[in-house]
Design an enzyme around this catalytic site. Structure first.
Site, PDB file in Angstrom:
ATOM      1  N   TYR A  25       7.333   0.360  10.769  1.00 35.24           N
ATOM      2  CA  TYR A  25       6.409   0.111   9.653  1.00 35.24           C
ATOM      3  C   TYR A  25       5.055  -0.372  10.174  1.00 35.24           C
ATOM      4  CZ  TYR A  25       5.003  -1.807   5.048  1.00 35.24           C
ATOM      5  OH  TYR A  25       4.353  -2.090   3.871  1.00 35.24           O
ATOM      6  N   LYS A  79       1.525   1.573   9.597  1.00 38.26           N
ATOM      7  CA  LYS A  79       0.423   0.957   8.868  1.00 38.26           C
ATOM      8  C   LYS A  79      -0.823   0.809   9.748  1.00 38.26           C
ATOM      9  CE  LYS A  79       2.275   0.416   4.808  1.00 38.26           C
ATOM     10  NZ  LYS A  79       1.845   1.328   3.719  1.00 38.26           N
TER      11      LYS A  79
END
Length: 251
Positions: free
Chosen positions: A152, A156
């Protein structure tokens, strides 16, 4: 008379996406409420319509180019040329690195990175033709690193570089691209994180709020307000930026 714009908000069936879709509709935009399942997106579209706005629930897998192309074409035909894109769709597959599978890694990259690429690639022709476009990609404070989120965090952080490149390539066509990086926002996703680490959600919220300068956790509407500004006519000179919306300063 100001032209009525059409926006696509991905991952809009709940949380930040739903709040953003409703805010943009309140701002006067026509909104395509896009999620993996159109039936899940329909209640948000219905709420917008009931409030006097115009919305369309659309089902699409953002990681699949053909699915996205079909969805964007449907929006263009039924609502109007989509010149505002909010890439909010996201999933988590949290785990410590030694427990993380290749599938955990690939699925997160597919939704966050490939998904954002697919939607902008499909919609950019409408933006360049209109000489107007607004792209907002949802990043996260996790882009700076977060235990148990190697996939993640990488996705991002990647969205931030992607955003800056879009700003450079598309700026001459009147298209801006910015990223919003939320901190702790009270959503189903943060509830899932609390469950993963074995902490009651109320306790997780209380502990998190104590670490935030404004002494509260964020709400989906906090992000929607920021997106609202970035897609507005008045934000035409703001591009290539990463705006942390986290209740305090971030590097």
């Amino acid at each position: 008379m100001t032209e009525i714009r059409t926006a696509i908000v991905t991952g809009a069936a709940q949380g930040i996406g739903a709040a953003t879709a409703q805010r943009l509709a309140a701002d006067g935009l026509q909104v395509a409420v896009l999620d993996l399942d159109a039936d899940r997106a329909q209640p948000v579209a219905d709420a917008i319509t009931a409030a006097g706005g115009k919305a369309l629930a659309v089902g699409a897998d953002v990681s699949d180019p053909a699915s996205v192309d079909a969805a964007v074409a449907k929006v263009a035909e039924e609502l109007g040329a989509p010149t505002v894109i909010v890439n909010n769709a996201g999933i988590i597959r949290d785990n410590l690195l030694f427990k993380m599978t290749v599938e955990d890694w690939d699925s997160v990259m597919a939704v966050h990175l490939r998904g954002s690429f697919n939607t902008v690639k499909a919609a950019q022709k409408y933006m360049t033709e209109a000489k107007f476009g607004r792209i907002v990609n949802l990043s996260s404070t996790s882009a700076q690193g977060n235990r148990g989120q190697a996939n993640y965090s990488a996705a991002k952080a990647g969205l931030q570089g992607y955003t800056k490149t879009l700003a450079i390539e598309l700026g001459k066509y009147g298209v801006t691209a910015n990223a919003v990086a939320p901190g702790f926002i009270q959503t189903d996703m943060t509830a899932a994180t609390a469950e993963r680490i074995g902490v009651p959600f109320d306790d997780f919220i209380k502990f998190s709020a104590e670490q935030i300068p404004v002494a509260r956790v964020g709400q989906p509407e906090d992000i929607a307000h920021t997106v609202s500004f970035l897609v507005s006519e008045g934000a035409g000179f703001v591009s290539g930026q990463v705006i942390y919306v986290a209740g305090g300063p971030k590097d």
